[in-house]
Design an enzyme around this catalytic site. Structure first.
Site, PDB file in Angstrom:
ATOM      1  N   LYS A  74     -15.646  -1.175 -28.603  1.00 10.27           N
ATOM      2  CA  LYS A  74     -15.895  -2.088 -27.924  1.00 10.27           C
ATOM      3  C   LYS A  74     -17.521  -1.103 -26.850  1.00 10.27           C
ATOM      4  O   LYS A  74     -18.191  -1.650 -26.710  1.00 10.27           O
ATOM      5  CB  LYS A  74     -15.654  -1.884 -26.654  1.00 10.27           C
ATOM      6  CG  LYS A  74     -14.314  -3.292 -26.191  1.00 10.27           C
ATOM      7  CD  LYS A  74     -13.698  -3.760 -25.270  1.00 10.27           C
ATOM      8  CE  LYS A  74     -12.651  -3.456 -24.685  1.00 10.27           C
ATOM      9  NZ  LYS A  74     -11.327  -2.323 -23.715  1.00 10.27           N
ATOM     10  N   ARG A 124      -4.135  -0.821 -36.687  1.00  7.10           N
ATOM     11  CA  ARG A 124      -4.798  -2.589 -35.364  1.00  7.10           C
ATOM     12  C   ARG A 124      -5.627  -2.581 -36.574  1.00  7.10           C
ATOM     13  O   ARG A 124      -5.535  -2.290 -38.068  1.00  7.10           O
ATOM     14  CB  ARG A 124      -6.226  -1.126 -34.891  1.00  7.10           C
ATOM     15  CG  ARG A 124      -6.745  -0.165 -35.749  1.00  7.10           C
ATOM     16  CD  ARG A 124      -7.239   0.749 -35.063  1.00  7.10           C
ATOM     17  NE  ARG A 124      -8.782   0.531 -34.375  1.00  7.10           N
ATOM     18  CZ  ARG A 124      -8.847  -0.138 -33.469  1.00  7.10           C
ATOM     19  NH1 ARG A 124      -8.019   0.334 -32.098  1.00  7.10           N
ATOM     20  NH2 ARG A 124     -10.212  -0.546 -32.651  1.00  7.10           N
ATOM     21  N   GLU A 178      -8.606  -3.308 -21.238  1.00 10.63           N
ATOM     22  CA  GLU A 178      -9.616  -2.041 -20.010  1.00 10.63           C
ATOM     23  C   GLU A 178     -10.966  -3.161 -19.799  1.00 10.63           C
ATOM     24  O   GLU A 178     -11.016  -3.443 -20.569  1.00 10.63           O
ATOM     25  CB  GLU A 178     -10.164  -0.737 -21.005  1.00 10.63           C
ATOM     26  CG  GLU A 178     -10.123   0.300 -20.336  1.00 10.63           C
ATOM     27  CD  GLU A 178     -10.783   1.336 -20.311  1.00 10.63           C
ATOM     28  OE1 GLU A 178     -10.883   2.383 -19.695  1.00 10.63           O
ATOM     29  OE2 GLU A 178      -9.390   1.412 -21.549  1.00 10.63           O
TER      30      GLU A 178
HETATM   31  P1  ATP Z   1     -11.892  -0.274 -28.133  1.00 16.48           P
HETATM   32  O1  ATP Z   1     -12.295   0.653 -28.908  1.00 16.48           O
HETATM   33  O2  ATP Z   1     -12.605  -1.768 -28.845  1.00 16.48           O
HETATM   34  O3  ATP Z   1     -12.233  -0.409 -26.906  1.00 16.48           O
HETATM   35  P2  ATP Z   1      -9.269  -0.551 -26.569  1.00 16.48           P
HETATM   36  O4  ATP Z   1      -8.452  -0.396 -28.148  1.00 16.48           O
HETATM   37  O5  ATP Z   1      -9.647   0.949 -26.868  1.00 16.48           O
HETATM   38  O6  ATP Z   1     -10.403  -1.107 -28.223  1.00 16.48           O
HETATM   39  P3  ATP Z   1      -8.229  -1.714 -25.183  1.00 16.48           P
HETATM   40  O7  ATP Z   1      -9.455  -3.124 -23.937  1.00 16.48           O
HETATM   41  O8  ATP Z   1      -7.666  -1.346 -24.586  1.00 16.48           O
HETATM   42  O9  ATP Z   1      -8.989  -1.650 -26.201  1.00 16.48           O
HETATM   43  O10 ATP Z   1      -7.354  -2.780 -25.603  1.00 16.48           O
HETATM   44  C1  ATP Z   1      -6.576  -3.602 -25.098  1.00 16.48           C
HETATM   45  C2  ATP Z   1      -5.441  -3.881 -26.432  1.00 16.48           C
HETATM   46  O11 ATP Z   1      -5.998  -4.424 -27.731  1.00 16.48           O
HETATM   47  C3  ATP Z   1      -4.695  -2.360 -26.727  1.00 16.48           C
HETATM   48  O12 ATP Z   1      -3.331  -2.641 -26.771  1.00 16.48           O
HETATM   49  C4  ATP Z   1      -5.330  -2.488 -28.292  1.00 16.48           C
HETATM   50  O13 ATP Z   1      -3.786  -1.978 -28.835  1.00 16.48           O
HETATM   51  C5  ATP Z   1      -5.570  -3.720 -28.314  1.00 16.48           C
HETATM   52  N1  ATP Z   1      -6.614  -3.588 -29.428  1.00 16.48           N
HETATM   53  C6  ATP Z   1      -7.906  -2.698 -29.702  1.00 16.48           C
HETATM   54  N2  ATP Z   1      -8.436  -3.099 -30.439  1.00 16.48           N
HETATM   55  C7  ATP Z   1      -7.114  -3.912 -31.968  1.00 16.48           C
HETATM   56  C8  ATP Z   1      -7.636  -3.772 -33.569  1.00 16.48           C
HETATM   57  N3  ATP Z   1      -8.446  -3.312 -33.535  1.00 16.48           N
HETATM   58  N4  ATP Z   1      -6.820  -4.230 -33.532  1.00 16.48           N
HETATM   59  C9  ATP Z   1      -5.562  -4.371 -32.813  1.00 16.48           C
HETATM   60  N5  ATP Z   1      -5.112  -4.464 -31.565  1.00 16.48           N
HETATM   61  C10 ATP Z   1      -6.589  -4.148 -30.905  1.00 16.48           C
HETATM   62 MG    MG Z   2      -9.252   1.469 -24.656  1.00 15.25          MG
END
Ligand code: ATP
Ligand code: MG
Length: 606
Positions: free
Chosen positions: A315, A305, A70
């Site tokens: 983020k 994760r 995102e």
């Molecule tokens: P955040 O909570 O930091 O915003 P998010 O999962 O909402 O993380 P996205 O931009 O939606 O962020 O994530 C893109 C991809 O990265 C998704 O497939 C997510 O599962 C993966 N991802 C995010 N954080 C991690 C993590 N700590 N370990 C492994 N994969 C991750």
């Molecule tokens: Mg997300």
């Protein structure tokens, strides 16, 4: 959307170096390849519905994975893991990985983030969508199809417009111990629902006044299956579609459709989406049945994760550190963002190595920060040029220099930049000079040596690394008793690299920089950003555990080869650790600035 020519050969930059250790995802993919699960798929060159792909060619990509961030912040080390998994698997199995911006939420997107994500994926060494210059996909391009699919669900009796308040909906959803209660609007006819949904689209209703829900099972033990909302009214200008829409799909509805339109085979996500999988499958089954989406449908698989000690991977929380000025920006070298790690001196190879080393599992755990540091150390060991820097300087005066060498004489010295160059690589040579005065580390002199001390003390001989053997004769002090100069004499005929230079035996060689050609450099000594190993676990306020000493700025004196570094060049400052010339602030010779990347030894937690 641009047309792409997908081919695994186009992923040339993504060439694997070492055979990879198996894991459950690799086993699933290998089994699918054996069984030919996806062998009959077609691909039209761009994402699209069933008819679009049916008119295409057999898909040359054996599998398709995707990385769907995102664009609401900078990517962090957790995303690096996900990138390495998704792009790495596609590369290893003759597939293609899609970079897709999940921009279905109109409020949060920003082109600054979009560009930073593109940079991060490229920097890690990957290309996407089957070619090195393809445009990334964006989920908002699929709004038209998502709307059409919603009308199909309504007509088939699988969706209805619910006008309960958000609170009524919440209460009526029930909980783990209590089944849900049907909405009074659940029994509406498809025709009524369709009319209502079109009114929603046409802006006839207030934001939040009603939603479209999937009609599944209000008594399902999985609460996600109790008629989840799939469309909401939200008047917001979208960065891509502007004001075309005032209704937007919910993430849980949009995501499976995005995967299916792109012919994704293996949709890999983190464990928190496990409970969404039944809805993912339900939705794609309905839309395949209806002939809207190509079969076989993508399948979702979840992995744990990354949780890294002393690090926050959210983020939103990282944004808080930036906006509250706890750090200098998203690329502050203490940040676990990819831009921060890069500025700290991390290499793409070290992050790849880290991803490989931690592997892929299905259970959550914490990885020790030292694992990450170990990967950087290992990567830089072979390739970082060596150099000498004095971080806490005191002047050493060679009292017999003028008599022996001539007043003001500067003797040129050389050393290899790489003591152990990789095969076929010739080490560059460093040039520096020695004269009457040199800088040494304050800790390398003791007036009264502690037991076992081998460096400078009156009467002891050491080698100035790459220079001469010297014999300590004493020191001078100021009125407070602080040592102002260390005194020594040069032992003749001991210059490093000259015949017979090693006839005089010493127990230690110390690092130094000539006063005549040393250059002052700003050195940023970084430490962990948090004192607590799990700064935000269990809802803790992570701001409270910020380390007040996570940055100390010192002035060091560095040898000419270091002062002349290119921005982003990595070095081993001998005995001190690995440093990088700051990408942003370093100006060769004029204003050298270095960041501590990682120490020579693991000192984490000690
Ligand atoms: P955040 O909570 O930091 O915003 P998010 O999962 O909402 O993380 P996205 O931009 O939606 O962020 O994530 C893109 C991809 O990265 C998704 O497939 C997510 O599962 C993966 N991802 C995010 N954080 C991690 C993590 N700590 N370990 C492994 N994969 C991750
Ligand atoms: Mg997300």
């Amino acid at each position: 959307m641009s047309a792409n020519t997908p081919s695994s050969a186009a992923n040339a930059a993504n060439t694997p170096e070492t055979p990879k250790i198996s894991n459950f995802l690799r086993q699933i993919i290998e089994s699918d390849l054996d069984k030919g699960t996806y062998a009959q798929r077609r691909w039209a060159g761009t994402p699209g519905d069933a008819a679009h792909h049916a008119a295409g060619q057999p898909d040359p990509a054996k599998i398709r994975t995707r990385f769907p961030p995102e664009p609401n912040g900078y990517l962090h080390i957790g995303h690096a893991k996900s990138i390495c998994i998704n792009f790495g698997l596609a590369r290893d199995y003759g597939g293609v990985c899609h970079l897709r911006f999940d921009d279905t939420n109109p409020e949060k997107e920003d082109t600054e983030y979009v560009n930073s994500i593109i940079d991060a994926v490229k920097w890690l060494g990957f290309d996407w969508n089957g070619s090195a210059d393809a445009a990334p996909y964006q989920a908002s391009d699929y709004f038209g199809f998502m709307y059409r699919a919603a009308e199909y669900l309504i007509e088939a009796g699988y969706a209805y417009v619910d006008e309960q308040t958000a609170e009524q909906m919440r209460v009526n959803r029930g909980d783990f111990s209590k089944p849900g209660v049907d909405s009074p609007f659940r029994a509406r006819t498809p025709a009524e629902n369709l009319a209502r949904f079109r009114e929603m689209r046409d802006g006839k209703h207030e934001d939040g006044s009603m939603v479209l829900r999937a009609k599944i099972d209000m008594a399902s033990p999985n609460i996600n299956m109790r008629d989840p909302a799939i469309y909401r009214i939200r008047r917001a200008t979208h960065h891509n579609t502007g004001d075309t829409w005032c209704i937007y799909p919910m993430y849980t509805y949009a995501h499976p459709i995005e995967d299916a339109l792109e012919q994704i085979t293996h949709s890999l996500c983190t464990l928190e989406f496990e409970d969404q999988r039944p809805f993912y499958d339900w939705l794609l089954e309905r839309l395949s049945e209806g002939g809207l989406l190509a079969a076989p449908a993508p399948r979702q698989y979840e992995f744990a994760r990354l949780n890294l000690t002393y690090v926050i991977t959210s983020k939103r929380k990282l944004a808080q550190l930036v906006y509250d000025h706890k750090v200098s920006g998203w690329d502050d070298p203490r940040m676990p963002t990819i831009v921060g790690l890069r500025r700290r001196g991390y290499t793409p190879e070290s992050l790849q190595m880290f991803a490989d080393r931690i592997g892929v599992t299905k259970s959550d755990s914490w990885i020790d920060y030292s694992t990450l540091e170990g990967c950087l150390r290992e990567d830089l060991e072979a390739k970082a040029h060596r150099g000498m820097a004095v971080i806490n300087p005191v002047k050493l005066v060679l009292t017999n220099w003028d008599d022996l060498m001539g007043a003001g004489h500067l003797e040129p010295c050389t050393q290899p930049a790489l003591p152990h160059p990789p095969e076929g690589v010739e080490s560059p040579t460093r040039h520096f000079t020695i004269g009457k005065e040199v800088w040494i580390e304050r800790e390398d002199f003791e007036e009264v040596p502690p037991k076992g001390y081998k460096r400078l003390f009156p009467g002891n001989k050491v080698r100035l690394k790459g220079g001469y053997v010297i014999e300590c004769t004493g020191c001078t002090k100021d009125a407070n008793g602080t040592i102002t100069e260390v005194l020594a004499t040069v032992v003749p005929d001991t210059k490093s690299g000259t015949p017979g230079s090693d006839l005089v035996k010493v127990k230690a060689a110390i690092t130094w920089v000539g006063v005549a050609n040393g250059v002052n450099a700003e050195v940023r000594m970084y430490d962990r950003l948090f004192l607590d190993a799990q700064p935000d676990a269990g809802g803790k306020d992570f701001i409270e555990s910020l380390n007040p000493n996570s940055l100390k700025v010192v002035t060091a004196i560095v040898e000419p080869s270091l002062a002349n570094a290119a921005p982003d060049q990595k070095f081993q400052f001998e005995r001190h650790g690995y440093f990088v010339a700051d990408r942003v602030d370093h100006v060769p010779l004029a204003k050298p600035v270095f960041n501590l990347a990682v120490g020579l030894k693991d000192s984490w937690g000690k």
